[in-house]
Design an enzyme around this catalytic site. Sequence first.
Site, PDB file in Angstrom:
ATOM      1  N   TYR A 165       0.835  -1.353   0.034  1.00  0.00           N
ATOM      2  CA  TYR A 165       0.103  -0.047  -0.042  1.00  0.00           C
ATOM      3  C   TYR A 165       0.894   1.179   0.079  1.00  0.00           C
ATOM      4  CZ  TYR A 165      -3.754   3.153   1.454  1.00  0.00           C
ATOM      5  OH  TYR A 165      -4.801   3.971   1.631  1.00  0.00           O
ATOM      6  N   LYS A 169       1.012   4.062  -2.951  1.00  0.00           N
ATOM      7  CA  LYS A 169       0.522   5.425  -2.549  1.00  0.00           C
ATOM      8  C   LYS A 169       1.501   6.627  -2.787  1.00  0.00           C
ATOM      9  CE  LYS A 169      -3.778   4.873  -1.346  1.00  0.00           C
ATOM     10  NZ  LYS A 169      -4.838   5.566  -2.299  1.00  0.00           N
TER      11      LYS A 169
END
Length: 305
Positions: A165, A169
């Site tokens: 993640y 991001k």
Amino acid sequence: MSGMLTGKVVAITGAGRGVGREIALLCARHGAAIVVNDPGVGGGGEGGDAGPAQDVVNEIIALGGKAHANLASVADPLGAASIIEDAVQRFGRIDAVVNNAGILRDTIWHKMSHEDWRAVIDVNLNGPFNVCKAATPYFREQQSGSFIHFTSTSGLIGNIGQANYSAAKLGLVALSQSIALDMARAGVRSNCIAPFAWSRMTASIPAETPEQQQRVERLKTMSADKIAPLVVYLASDASKDVTNQIFSVRKNEIVLYNKPRPVRSMTKLEGWTPEAIADELIPAFRPSFARADEVSAHVFPYDPI
């Protein structure tokens, strides 16, 4: 309904619940027609349900607005393109894209599988790429448009158990910055928001120790609707000169991030050896080293405003 987005058409991914839902409702209240994209999957990308997207559409229509549900996965290039095509075919144009869709498959780094890596990158990074690529020809033709991407402090600062993640991001920030540079000549802007809000995504944060429980209780006071006003602004013509920026929203506080910049430099005319780096360079640089927990505590004090 009328407001800052009167006459605009906004496509919002992951708009069936949480932050995305609040963005869709406020954009609609400000006069925009909304494509509500959400396949209704679980937090890890499993399953599917048409209900969440259609529920938001029904809410917008009940308010007197215009909306259409799109159930495509942003990870599928054809599905992502259908989000933009729905906007153009049903409402005549596309003015702003909000890349909010995301999934989590958290696990400590040494246990992370290739599948958990791929699935998170596909939705959280490849997904925004797919949607932006589909919208770009329309933005170039009309010489205007706004990309609004949802990044995370997990990428900007780092987080335990979120290598997939975090990578997605932070990659999204780099994508936004390059889009902003490439598309400036076409009058198109691209910005990022790192949200702090209690939602289905943040509900997965562990709450086992007293410190973790205190953090979760603070997060619960940060409602998803606090994120939406900045999105409306960035989607509106009022933000025509704002691009290539990274914002964060935490309750009633809006933060502007700086970009990575050099903080120290040393030159050795005869060149560096490994021994000289160990004996001279690192001792001089060490006071400027930034630990993730120190950065986090400095940028986001414990009591939200």
